[in-house]
Design a protein around this motif. Structure first.
Motif, short mmCIF file in Angstrom:
data_model
loop_
_atom_site.label_atom_id
_atom_site.label_comp_id
_atom_site.label_asym_id
_atom_site.label_seq_id
_atom_site.Cartn_x
_atom_site.Cartn_y
_atom_site.Cartn_z
N SER A 353 2.99 -2.50 9.73
CA SER A 353 3.48 -1.74 8.56
C SER A 353 3.95 -2.66 7.43
O SER A 353 4.25 -2.25 6.28
CB SER A 353 5.25 -1.40 9.07
OG SER A 353 5.76 -2.15 9.61
N LEU A 354 4.40 -4.02 7.89
CA LEU A 354 4.65 -5.03 6.66
C LEU A 354 3.35 -5.05 5.59
O LEU A 354 3.58 -5.03 4.57
CB LEU A 354 5.03 -6.36 7.27
CG LEU A 354 6.46 -6.31 7.96
CD1 LEU A 354 6.58 -7.84 8.57
CD2 LEU A 354 7.63 -5.97 7.20
N ASP A 355 2.47 -5.13 6.20
CA ASP A 355 1.19 -5.26 5.22
C ASP A 355 0.97 -4.03 4.54
O ASP A 355 0.66 -4.08 3.40
CB ASP A 355 -0.15 -5.50 6.33
CG ASP A 355 -0.05 -6.75 7.04
OD1 ASP A 355 0.86 -7.71 6.66
OD2 ASP A 355 -0.83 -6.96 7.98
N ALA A 356 1.30 -3.09 5.24
CA ALA A 356 0.98 -1.64 4.26
C ALA A 356 2.17 -1.39 3.25
O ALA A 356 1.97 -1.22 2.33
CB ALA A 356 1.29 -0.55 5.31
N GLU A 357 3.29 -2.01 3.43
CA GLU A 357 4.34 -1.90 2.42
C GLU A 357 4.19 -2.94 1.33
O GLU A 357 4.18 -2.85 0.16
CB GLU A 357 5.68 -2.57 3.00
CG GLU A 357 6.34 -1.40 4.07
CD GLU A 357 7.89 -1.95 4.53
OE1 GLU A 357 8.07 -3.01 3.89
OE2 GLU A 357 7.92 -1.26 5.41
N ILE A 358 3.32 -4.01 1.73
CA ILE A 358 3.09 -4.96 0.54
C ILE A 358 1.87 -4.56 -0.31
O ILE A 358 2.00 -4.47 -1.59
CB ILE A 358 2.71 -6.45 1.30
CG1 ILE A 358 3.78 -7.11 1.99
CG2 ILE A 358 1.99 -7.31 0.24
CD1 ILE A 358 3.50 -8.30 2.74
N LYS A 359 0.91 -3.96 0.52
CA LYS A 359 -0.34 -3.23 -0.48
C LYS A 359 0.05 -2.07 -1.19
O LYS A 359 -0.30 -2.02 -2.24
CB LYS A 359 -1.41 -2.62 0.44
CG LYS A 359 -2.04 -4.15 1.41
CD LYS A 359 -3.00 -3.42 2.50
CE LYS A 359 -3.80 -4.96 3.01
NZ LYS A 359 -4.88 -4.31 3.94
N GLN A 360 1.21 -1.43 -0.50
CA GLN A 360 1.45 -0.31 -1.52
C GLN A 360 2.24 -0.51 -2.88
O GLN A 360 2.19 -0.03 -3.83
CB GLN A 360 2.30 0.82 -0.59
CG GLN A 360 2.92 1.98 -1.49
CD GLN A 360 3.85 2.98 -0.59
OE1 GLN A 360 3.94 2.41 0.66
NE2 GLN A 360 4.21 3.70 -0.76
N PHE A 361 3.15 -1.80 -2.46
CA PHE A 361 4.03 -2.18 -3.83
C PHE A 361 3.15 -2.83 -4.86
O PHE A 361 2.86 -2.76 -5.92
CB PHE A 361 4.83 -3.48 -3.22
CG PHE A 361 5.72 -3.84 -4.26
CD1 PHE A 361 6.54 -3.06 -4.84
CD2 PHE A 361 5.43 -5.11 -4.83
CE1 PHE A 361 7.77 -3.51 -5.83
CE2 PHE A 361 6.15 -5.73 -5.99
CZ PHE A 361 7.35 -4.82 -6.40
#
Length: 862
Positions: A353-361
């Motif tokens: 989930s952390l990777d997804a948040e970073i990529k989305q940002f």
């Protein structure tokens, strides 16, 4: 090298075409100059030839004028013939429709000229011009003699004459008629026509032609100049290119090679030589300085990242870690080799989930850092503050992200403690007032009915004073537990003040709420503390405000519950009172804060309204006209409001001293503006209990009297018996001081409070105003009659005059006169009216008819 190619492109694509264009333009400019010069030459020749022909015509006419007298003298007829020799002039005479030739050359013959003239009758007295005779141009002049004969002189414009006109090799002339066709102009020939002064109906034209060899010679001279400019320009361009190659391209290529050899990862980069000139040395020095600053900046950044307390991670656009500082290694418990090329999700979060948040940002392209709290399951659970920012390249494209992690576990724990201390009362462990008011809107958001209860302890101050604050805190804790024991989890309980509690009950009927509150009152009354062998208990007063079936305003309900609690305290101990909006007294209490604000604004803006009510002398004396000053306030829509609301609010919030000061100032100012009335009226001004003995009040009255120069004899101050008793010592001092200033004093509302004749004996008053509760039924109530008579008899014995209030009928006036009361005041005497409408004529009281100007702000009354 790009700059060399651009210079070559500049020379081949711009300089050489520009040179060709300039050469072509110069050639056009030469041709234009040559054409203008040819035109000027032709115009000059035209003017010269025209001037010559005009001179020859004038000369021919002068010869005729000169020879006419000679011709008329027959004896010397042959004497003038030698004068014409050598001029190629033929002389004719016309007489009797015949033309005779006197002298001249071979052309024209007499018959040729006569045929051309055809009708010699057209000849005028004298004239000259060109005439075509057998298509040959002839310059002709004539003059009419006194005997009617016409003397004619002719000159043939032959080739010899035209050759004499040419004079130079520039032009060529030929005569022709006006309708002859002009040859087509060529680059080497230039034609021009000159109209000659003609006789008869056929015009004569002279054609001028520029010599072709002259035109060709002028054009030929311009060609070498143009041909010389082109190679010179090409030579200059070539020399310029060689100079640029030597002085610019070669040194610049060397500089670029040196730049390509610099390693950006070294801490101390190689220096550029800057060979090739002063400019390149300056450029190299500046580049060296820039590289040194970049290296220093990188070094400072590296040291800063390794020195700061926060963990810093840099990722690429795929969220893989490309850098982390030592603090990040320490915080996350990983080493650099393990972390590089991995993601935070791969290391700590199986769901990524952390990777997804970073990529989305990164995909959102946000410019501002995103702060968020996060928890990581490390060796010990930690709470981190994560700051996420996008990393941009020189083209503003996102190439990764920067993550800053700060350990806030201890801070969050401290926040929870501080929040608990901020929201909860330390003594009772209940919500405090701020937390209660913050949670109240959300608590009542979905309630169909609501009851807010305000609970105030009684006899609590006694425990604090006798047993100390520790015992008081103990009692508060017991009361809080007793109240909480009767409530459910869905109910809201808080400590609102020192000995005040608030309870909010949702979705309960009035009967259920009342029953529950009675149990609370009973449980609170059972709480006991022991101190030095004495048992202490407290009582409790409860105010309730209900709301059902309408939009709930919790803050307003809390105010209503507070007001209801005040009403419950008036009823006695352990009482419960429910707020009723139809209760006028409670409504006044509820609106008291707004009224206090309106009164304050009116005082500051000096917008209070003064009214007066007349007081009649019942003894028929001719003394002063007495009147009492009353205060009014203007409400909404211009309505004048009764004094009950705002006077109570002013007394509750201690505003009466300021109100009294403003009334005194306005009354004194009115008297100063109507100074003639000072000897005819006595104005009664009320002083409230708060003003009686207040600091500075006596000096203020004295200052206003001095400022407006008002005599003391026209002022009477009224005080209530209750206020005089409550502030007995200070009231006595102030009343005595006011008597020394010459003011008269009146005791208002006598008989309704706790006053006794003993106090009346001590108070230095001149008038006693009998309370209206004894006067209203005076005509029909024997007991009221006896009380009023008793008060009047005592006052008469003490030398005090009496005033009866609330006199509303003539029957009451008759009873008062029977008793001997000195003055009467009430509606039957006169209703309150604005002070500005007052005047005192010679025969009694009169009201001014003009209306009072409406004030623009709030005013008050009393």
């Amino acid at each position: 090298m790009y700059i060399g190619n651009r210079i070559r492109l500049f020379i081949g694509g711009f300089c050489i075409p520009a040179l060709l264009v300039v050469t072509y333009c110069l050639n056009l400019w030469f041709q234009q100059g040559i054409a203008q010069h040819q035109q000027q030459m032709m115009q000059h020749e035209l003017a010269r030839i025209q001037q010559q022909i005009s001179a020859d015509l004038e000369q021919l006419q002068q010869l005729l004028t000169l020879y006419a007298p000679v011709y008329q003298q027959k004896e010397v007829q042959g004497a003038w013939q030698p004068l014409l020799a050598g001029h190629n002039i033929s002389l004719f005479v016309e007489q009797h429709q015949q033309l005779d030739k006197l002298q001249g050359g071979s052309f024209p013959e007499t018959h040729q000229l006569f045929t051309t003239l055809n009708n010699p009758a057209w000849l005028a007295s004298e004239s000259s011009g060109i005439l075509l005779v057998d298509d040959q141009p002839v310059m002709l002049g004539y003059i009419r003699l006194p005997n009617g004969e016409v003397l004619i002189a002719c000159r043939w414009l032959n080739d010899a004459y035209l050759a004499a006109l040419e004079q130079t090799q520039v032009i060529h002339l030929r005569p022709l008629s006006a309708f002859s066709i002009l040859p087509e102009a060529t680059p080497h020939r230039l034609y021009q026509r000159l109209a000659l002064p003609s006789l008869g109906n056929v015009p004569v034209v002279l054609e001028l032609q520029l010599q072709p060899q002259l035109v060709a010679q002028m054009q030929w001279r311009s060609i070498p100049i143009v041909l010389l400019l082109l190679p010179c320009g090409l030579l200059i361009v070539a020399l310029g290119y060689l100079w640029l190659r030597t002085k610019l391209l070669t040194p610049f290529s060397r500089l670029m090679d040196e730049l390509a050899q610099i390693d950006p990862n070294t801490r101390i980069p190689a220096r550029l030589s800057g060979k090739g000139g002063a400019e390149f040395r300056i450029l190299a020095d500046r580049i060296n300085e820039l590289l040194l600053r970049i290296c220093r900046h990188k070094e400072r950044s590296r040291i800063t990242l390794e020195s700061i307390a926060e963990a810093v991670l840099i990722t690429d656009r795929h969220a893989r870690i490309v850098y982390l500082n030592p603090q990040a290694e320490k915080l996350l418990g990983v080493n650099r080799r393990q972390a590089l090329k991995a993601t935070l999700g791969e290391m700590f979060d199986s769901a990524n989930s952390l990777d997804a948040e970073i990529k989305q940002f990164m995909s959102s392209g946000g410019r501002q850092a995103e702060h968020r709290k996060m928890s990581l399951a490390l060796s010990q659970p930690r709470i981190l503050d994560r700051a996420l920012s996008n990393l941009h390249d020189e083209e503003d494209e996102i190439i990764g992200s920067v993550i800053v992690l700060r350990d806030i576990t201890d801070e969050e724990g401290l926040k929870l403690q501080l929040q608990k201390k901020a929201d909860y009362d330390g003594t009772t462990a209940l919500l405090n007032r701020n937390a209660f008011e913050e949670r109240l809107p959300g608590f009542v958001a979905h309630a169909s009915s609501l009851a807010i209860c305000y609970l105030d302890l009684e006899q609590f101050k006694l425990i604090n004073d006798n047993c100390g604050h520790d015992a008081g805190d103990q009692m508060l804790a017991l009361v809080a537990k007793a109240i909480a024991s009767q409530l459910d989890e869905q109910d809201l309980l808080a400590r609102l003040g020192g000995d005040e509690f608030g309870v909010v009950l949702r979705d309960r009927s009035a009967v259920e709420v009342t029953r529950l509150l009675k149990q609370i009152v009973h449980q609170v009354h059972l709480q006991t503390i022991h101190h030095q062998g004495i048992h202490y208990r407290v009582g409790i007063s409860v105010g309730i405000a209900f709301c059902q079936g309408e939009p709930i305003k919790a803050s307003e309900l809390l105010k209503d519950a507070d007001i209801a609690c005040i009403a419950a305290k008036r009823k006695g101990s352990n009482q419960i009172h429910i707020f009723d909006g139809r209760n006028q007294e409670l409504a006044y209490e509820r609106n008291a804060p707004q009224w206090a604000l309106r009164i304050t604004r009116a005082i500051e803006a000096r917008e209070l309204l003064l009214y007066f009510q007349p007081i009649r002398n019942l003894n028929g004396g001719s003394g002063r006209q007495r009147l009492e000053i009353l205060l009014r306030i203007k409400g909404e829509q211009g309505r004048i409001l009764p004094p009950a609301q705002f006077i109570a609010a002013a007394e509750r919030f201690k505003l009466m001293p300021e109100v009294d000061r403003e009334v005194i100032r306005m009354a004194f100012a009115w008297l100063a503006a109507h100074r003639t009335l000072c000897q005819q009226i006595t104005m009664s001004i009320n002083l409230s209990a708060n003003s009686l003995g207040a600091d500075g009040m006596l000096s203020y009255i004295a200052d206003m009297q001095a400022l407006y120069a008002i005599p003391s004899s026209c002022i009477c101050f009224e005080i209530t018996e209750t206020s005089a008793i409550q502030n007995r010592q200070r009231a006595m001092e102030m009343l005595k001081a006011m008597r020394k200033l010459g003011f008269s004093l009146a005791l208002d509302d006598f008989g309704s409070g706790f006053a006794s004749y003993g106090y009346l004996r001590e108070l230095p008053v001149d008038y006693v105003k009998i309370d209206g509760c004894f006067v209203r039924q005076l005509a029909v109530n024997a007991r009221d009659y006896a009380i009023v008579k008793s008060i009047h008899d005592v006052c008469s014995t003490m030398g005090i005059e009496t005033v009866a209030e609330f006199v509303e009928s003539q029957a009451i006036i008759d009873k008062l006169s029977e008793i001997g009361v000195n003055y009467a005041q009430g509606y039957v005497i006169g209703r309150p009216i604005p002070l500005q409408q007052y005047s005192l004529p010679t025969a009694g009281l009169r009201l001014v008819t003009e209306p009072l100007a409406e004030p623009t702000a709030v005013a008050v009354s009393r």
